[in-house]
Design an enzyme around this catalytic site. Structure first.
Site, PDB file in Angstrom:
ATOM      1  N   CYS A  15      18.519 -12.902  24.916  1.00  9.89           N
ATOM      2  CA  CYS A  15      17.640 -11.990  24.475  1.00  9.89           C
ATOM      3  C   CYS A  15      17.787 -10.428  24.818  1.00  9.89           C
ATOM      4  O   CYS A  15      18.732  -9.815  24.251  1.00  9.89           O
ATOM      5  CB  CYS A  15      15.953 -12.652  24.432  1.00  9.89           C
ATOM      6  SG  CYS A  15      14.837 -11.665  23.517  1.00  9.89           S
ATOM      7  N   HIS A  73      16.444 -17.967  23.015  1.00  8.77           N
ATOM      8  CA  HIS A  73      16.159 -18.508  24.139  1.00  8.77           C
ATOM      9  C   HIS A  73      16.446 -19.882  24.487  1.00  8.77           C
ATOM     10  O   HIS A  73      15.860 -20.740  24.359  1.00  8.77           O
ATOM     11  CB  HIS A  73      14.550 -18.388  24.576  1.00  8.77           C
ATOM     12  CG  HIS A  73      14.125 -17.002  24.652  1.00  8.77           C
ATOM     13  ND1 HIS A  73      14.241 -16.350  25.790  1.00  8.77           N
ATOM     14  CD2 HIS A  73      13.681 -16.077  23.840  1.00  8.77           C
ATOM     15  CE1 HIS A  73      13.742 -15.132  25.858  1.00  8.77           C
ATOM     16  NE2 HIS A  73      13.670 -15.091  24.503  1.00  8.77           N
ATOM     17  N   GLU A  90      16.783 -21.540  27.086  1.00 11.42           N
ATOM     18  CA  GLU A  90      16.150 -22.228  28.441  1.00 11.42           C
ATOM     19  C   GLU A  90      14.855 -22.932  27.964  1.00 11.42           C
ATOM     20  O   GLU A  90      14.481 -23.765  28.774  1.00 11.42           O
ATOM     21  CB  GLU A  90      15.698 -21.236  29.546  1.00 11.42           C
ATOM     22  CG  GLU A  90      14.691 -20.093  29.011  1.00 11.42           C
ATOM     23  CD  GLU A  90      15.232 -18.759  28.099  1.00 11.42           C
ATOM     24  OE1 GLU A  90      16.439 -19.010  27.595  1.00 11.42           O
ATOM     25  OE2 GLU A  90      14.615 -17.910  28.090  1.00 11.42           O
ATOM     26  N   SER A 140      -1.134 -30.678  54.938  1.00 13.43           N
ATOM     27  CA  SER A 140      -2.343 -30.514  54.114  1.00 13.43           C
ATOM     28  C   SER A 140      -2.445 -31.599  53.275  1.00 13.43           C
ATOM     29  O   SER A 140      -3.427 -31.863  52.389  1.00 13.43           O
ATOM     30  CB  SER A 140      -2.071 -29.529  53.006  1.00 13.43           C
ATOM     31  OG  SER A 140      -1.127 -29.446  52.111  1.00 13.43           O
ATOM     32  N   GLY A 141      -1.693 -32.432  53.106  1.00 18.20           N
ATOM     33  CA  GLY A 141      -1.588 -33.802  52.466  1.00 18.20           C
ATOM     34  C   GLY A 141      -0.916 -33.588  50.981  1.00 18.20           C
ATOM     35  O   GLY A 141      -0.569 -34.397  50.317  1.00 18.20           O
ATOM     36  N   GLY A 142      -0.483 -31.929  50.689  1.00 18.17           N
ATOM     37  CA  GLY A 142       0.446 -31.736  49.706  1.00 18.17           C
ATOM     38  C   GLY A 142       1.601 -32.077  49.469  1.00 18.17           C
ATOM     39  O   GLY A 142       2.024 -32.394  50.681  1.00 18.17           O
ATOM     40  N   VAL A 143       2.368 -32.045  48.543  1.00 19.08           N
ATOM     41  CA  VAL A 143       3.770 -32.519  48.386  1.00 19.08           C
ATOM     42  C   VAL A 143       4.651 -31.346  49.393  1.00 19.08           C
ATOM     43  O   VAL A 143       5.504 -31.928  50.214  1.00 19.08           O
ATOM     44  CB  VAL A 143       4.397 -32.286  47.047  1.00 19.08           C
ATOM     45  CG1 VAL A 143       5.656 -32.746  46.799  1.00 19.08           C
ATOM     46  CG2 VAL A 143       3.480 -33.077  46.102  1.00 19.08           C
ATOM     47  N   ASP A 144       4.262 -30.106  49.343  1.00 17.95           N
ATOM     48  CA  ASP A 144       5.248 -29.396  49.890  1.00 17.95           C
ATOM     49  C   ASP A 144       5.338 -29.345  51.375  1.00 17.95           C
ATOM     50  O   ASP A 144       6.237 -29.612  52.003  1.00 17.95           O
ATOM     51  CB  ASP A 144       4.999 -27.620  49.401  1.00 17.95           C
ATOM     52  CG  ASP A 144       4.939 -27.682  47.971  1.00 17.95           C
ATOM     53  OD1 ASP A 144       5.377 -28.376  47.335  1.00 17.95           O
ATOM     54  OD2 ASP A 144       4.516 -26.533  47.407  1.00 17.95           O
ATOM     55  N   SER A 145       4.010 -29.380  51.970  1.00 14.41           N
ATOM     56  CA  SER A 145       4.101 -29.533  53.503  1.00 14.41           C
ATOM     57  C   SER A 145       4.560 -30.889  54.089  1.00 14.41           C
ATOM     58  O   SER A 145       5.190 -31.057  54.969  1.00 14.41           O
ATOM     59  CB  SER A 145       2.501 -29.227  53.976  1.00 14.41           C
ATOM     60  OG  SER A 145       1.650 -29.856  53.449  1.00 14.41           O
ATOM     61  N   SER A 146       4.125 -31.795  53.068  1.00 13.80           N
ATOM     62  CA  SER A 146       4.597 -33.224  53.494  1.00 13.80           C
ATOM     63  C   SER A 146       6.083 -33.306  53.423  1.00 13.80           C
ATOM     64  O   SER A 146       6.749 -33.887  54.426  1.00 13.80           O
ATOM     65  CB  SER A 146       4.247 -34.286  52.761  1.00 13.80           C
ATOM     66  OG  SER A 146       2.554 -34.079  52.496  1.00 13.80           O
TER      67      SER A 146
END
Ligand code: XMP
Length: 506
Positions: free
Chosen positions: A78, A166, A168, A220-226
């Site tokens: 583009c 585009h 993508e 935190s229980g969240g995906v990233d920190s786990s």
């Protein structure tokens, strides 16, 4: 490792280009348009993104392309295509009306490598107010739609391509093939960027960076920190010390359940139940920002006190991921996303920062989690805000309100799983309204709380649609909530999308 550089000119879809390249097993980096790296020895190709700007405007972004043009393969998308054309002596002009949405390529040059395996007619997605009206000398037209003559071009004697559409976005049906032709066929990607190779190389790098040092990480229980914790645990074992703080605003039984999951994964984790402390600090506070600040401040206090007990810790690990760090190319002066983070980092922090997921997009974090053998329910857990239910209890927070909301949320989340809807939704939860409404139960008049259920679909939380849940599901959830959760007599479903609404109510 081989990498593709994506120069960002401020398009909303730049991150999507990055994700598509990564899906092709190729590492890529998104950089502001004027920050092409000094050392590009491992760069195998360059992609120029779209932009809200016009290339011929006085304030247009027109960086020096000579560092890579002619030497490395370049794909302009583009605005990127218009920039190539304009800079090299072609012509770009306003088309009068903005061309937006689906279009069909009615002509494709079968000899063009970029379009290998793609035949006309092929649906593409357009979003532009300017058009290329003449190509630079030595450039060839390779694809057109009925209304856009120069929908794609290539240079006769240098590895340069431009597409007006585009590739993508998913509405460009063979966009994936086109990007694969560029990244793999033209740039020569060896497709070495895989979850397994990421785990293997990260473990090596973490071991050499951390040596025998101890590391502290807040779960935190969240995906990233786990996922960050499991990856670090694989690298340094028990020298990773995890702290999981219960601020009293987690989901029902979440503290115990998640702690057990962590222990099952072999993590060295300490659960700290500070619910009472948080709830008393929040008592009587109704202002959403003040509630957030109280929780953030308390969190740092409790976490630091625990971290200080870990003798000789030298590093603080965090689950920061790539989208949190991409320096957004703020080309129109509008801030689209402000980053939330519980409490932030203390200013006088003595620990060094370790961010093992800092190059990953969310879907890659999940793939790495699976590659590390984590259970699906952890890896595909919905996002949950750091301040937890505090942003879903409107006005002041009391232990009774927390109890009511936890019970409502529990029915909703359990039902989503039972009906097989959980994985189709980005995020869901319940909100406790600060209003009471009249109802009737048996022969009794009730005057109880109204709650709202919210479920949204999204890919990155920056935009979201309300999820169309089946009517009989909503009916059963509503019945179960009203019949079983004391203090609630009315259930509503939120049908607002983001924008203009947000996902959370506070
Ligand atoms: P909004 O409400 O801005 O939410 O549409 C976008 C995403 O961010 C989460 N969120 C938060 N996360 N601290 C967090 O850690 C916060 O204060 C916070 N506020 C919103 C929200 O759950 C959604 O995933």
């Amino acid at each position: 490792m081989q990498r593709i550089i994506i120069l960002d000119f401020g398009s909303q879809t730049t991150q999507l280009i990055g994700r598509r390249v990564r899906e092709l097993g190729t590492f890529c980096e998104i950089l502001p348009y004027d920050r092409y790296p000094e050392d590009d020895s491992d760069v195998i190709g360059v992609i120029l993104s779209g932009s809200p700007l016009s290339v011929y405007a006085d304030d247009a972004a027109r960086p020096d392309l000579s560092r890579f043009l002619g030497r490395l393969p370049v794909l302009g998308i583009c605005y990127g295509a218009q920039l190539l054309s304009f800079t090299l002596g072609g012509r770009v002009e306003p088309v009068g009306t903005r061309e937006y949405g689906r279009a069909g390529l009615s002509f494709i040059d079968p000899a063009c490598r970029l379009f290998k395996g793609i035949e006309a007619p092929s649906q593409v997605w357009m979003s532009h107010g300017d058009s290329i009206t003449a190509l630079p000398e030595g450039y060839r037209l390779v694809a057109s739609t009925d209304s856009v003559r120069f929908a794609a071009f290539e240079c006769g004697n240098a590895p340069v391509w431009g597409v007006q559409f585009h590739p993508e976005v998913m509405h460009t049906l063979q966009g994936g093939q086109l990007l694969e032709n560029f990244v793999v066929g033209i740039c020569g990607s060896r497709r070495e960027w895989t979850p397994d190779s990421f785990v293997e190389s990260s473990v090596k790098e973490l071991r050499s960076m951390l040596g025998d040092d101890k590391v502290v990480l807040g779960l935190s229980g969240g995906v990233d920190s786990s996922v960050a914790a499991v990856l670090l645990n694989r690298a340094i074992g028990d020298r990773l010390n995890c702290i999981f703080v219960n601020h009293g605003l987690l989901r029902k039984h979440e503290f115990e359940d998640v702690l057990n999951d962590y222990k099952d994964l072999g993590l060295n984790v300490k659960g700290v139940d500070a619910s009472a402390e948080f709830l008393s600090a929040l008592a009587g506070e109704s202002d959403p920002e003040k509630k957030r600040k109280i929780i953030g401040g308390k969190f740092v206090e409790v976490f630091n006190a625990e971290a200080a007990k870990i003798d000789g810790a030298k590093w603080l690990a965090q689950g920061t991921i790539y989208p949190d760090r991409i320096e957004s190319c703020n080309i129109t002066g509008k801030v689209i996303k402000s980053h939330h983070n519980v409490g932030g980092l203390p200013k006088d922090m003595k620990l060094r920062l370790c961010e093992p997921l800092k190059w990953l997009f969310k879907d890659e974090v999940r793939a790495v989690g699976l590659s590390l053998g984590m259970p699906r329910h952890m890896v595909f857990r919905h996002p949950f805000p750091g301040p937890g239910l505090a942003v879903r209890i409107l006005e002041d927070i009391t232990p009774e309100k927390v109890r009511i909301l936890q019970d409502v949320d529990d029915v909703f989340m359990r039902s989503l799983r039972e009906y097989g809807l959980y994985d189709r939704i980005w995020q869901a939860g319940a909100i406790l309204l600060p209003v009471r409404t009249v109802g009737v139960m048996g022969d009794e008049r009730t005057y109880d709380h109204a709650v709202v259920l919210r479920a949204v679909t999204s890919t990155d939380a920056m935009t979201a649609d309300w999820a169309e849940l089946p009517t009989d599901f909503l009916r059963n959830v509503s019945n179960e909530i009203i019949n079983n959760v004391k203090g609630v007599n009315r259930v509503c479903y939120d049908i607002s999308s983001k924008p203009p609404a947000t996902i959370e109510w506070e």
